[in-house]
Design an enzyme around this catalytic site. Sequence first.
Site, short mmCIF file in Angstrom:
data_model
loop_
_atom_site.label_atom_id
_atom_site.label_comp_id
_atom_site.label_asym_id
_atom_site.label_seq_id
_atom_site.Cartn_x
_atom_site.Cartn_y
_atom_site.Cartn_z
N TYR A 1 -18.32 -28.96 -85.72
CA TYR A 1 -17.05 -29.58 -86.14
C TYR A 1 -15.89 -28.60 -85.92
CZ TYR A 1 -13.83 -31.88 -89.51
OH TYR A 1 -12.76 -32.49 -90.12
N LYS B 1 -12.70 -28.91 -83.52
CA LYS B 1 -11.35 -28.92 -84.10
C LYS B 1 -10.48 -27.81 -83.51
CE LYS B 1 -11.38 -32.45 -86.91
NZ LYS B 1 -10.74 -33.69 -86.42
#
Length: 302
Positions: free
Chosen positions: A170, A174
């Site tokens: 993640y 990001k």
Amino acid sequence: MDQEKKPIRFDDQVVLITGAGGGLGRAYALEFARRGAKVVVNDIGAARDGAGNSEGPAAQVVEEILAMGGEAIASMDSVADPDGGEAMVASAVGTFGRLDVLVNNAGNLKDVSLVKMQPQDWNAVLDVHLKGAFCVTAPALRVMKNQNYGRILFTTSAAGLYGNFGQSHYAAAKMGLVGMMQSVCIEGRKNNIQANAIAPLAASRMTEDLLPPEVLENMDPATVAPLVLWLCSSACGESGSIFNMGLGCLNRVQLVTGRGVRFDPKKAMAPEELAGMWPEVLSMEGAAAYSDMNAFIFGLFS
Ligand code: NAD
């Protein structure tokens, strides 16, 4: 009239928000619609980990907008699919004639530490957040370039900016979005296309079991929407920037580069030499921010 008092409106503008069937995306969609935008509410209606789909969430947000007298259509195309990205941009242009704003917001969560992570975990998260932003932003940018106008927002995260246990995939996605945003900012500049990134903090199904109720009650997604609308408005000249927003806090995040040390580029140093100069390498005194890669590289020669 002071800028502060000028209403921020989106009349005659078309806004595409991915993952707008719930949480933050829904809050943005409702506020854009309240302020006159025609909204494409995209959402596959997936579970938090990205599995499954349902037309319910996107359709319900469209109903809410229509009930308040606004204009909206639903899109159930997946951001993770290049055809899906093309299709949602085509339905924005086909139905409403143009596309002014893209908010890349769709996301999933599948936390697992790297030692336990399987390739399918990595791919499931990267596919939605990072590849998803490519699949939608590329066709949107083509439309915006032809129009000579566009506002694009990317959704990064504190996990990406600062790191978080169990979120290496993640966080990679990001932070990848930050690099993508900076390049889109440069590529869009001459066509009046601006790109920024926000790291929101909001109570949603992504955070509901991670934080205590007394913290969550200060994290209404509607409190993040003002920054999204401001950055995506024609009145805002900001591009290439990153902001944290939530929990009563709005601040700017910047990548800065320390002054460091100089060495003879024609001669490799011995690793031992670094030990003595290490405090100077680490020092951030006089650190600078760069507008693009060339400004950094040519800055080294000056
Ligand atoms: P959420 O789960 O309520 O919203 C995400 C939405 O994306 C869901 O409605 C889901 O169905 C949709 N979605 C998932 N896969 C999709 C796909 N392939 N195509 C289209 N839609 C898809 O969560 P949220 O908290 O509202 O998160 C919104 C964004 O903000 C995400 O990118 C998330 O990573 C980011 N974010 C949220 C927080 C927070 O505090 N809530 C913090 C940092 C970043």
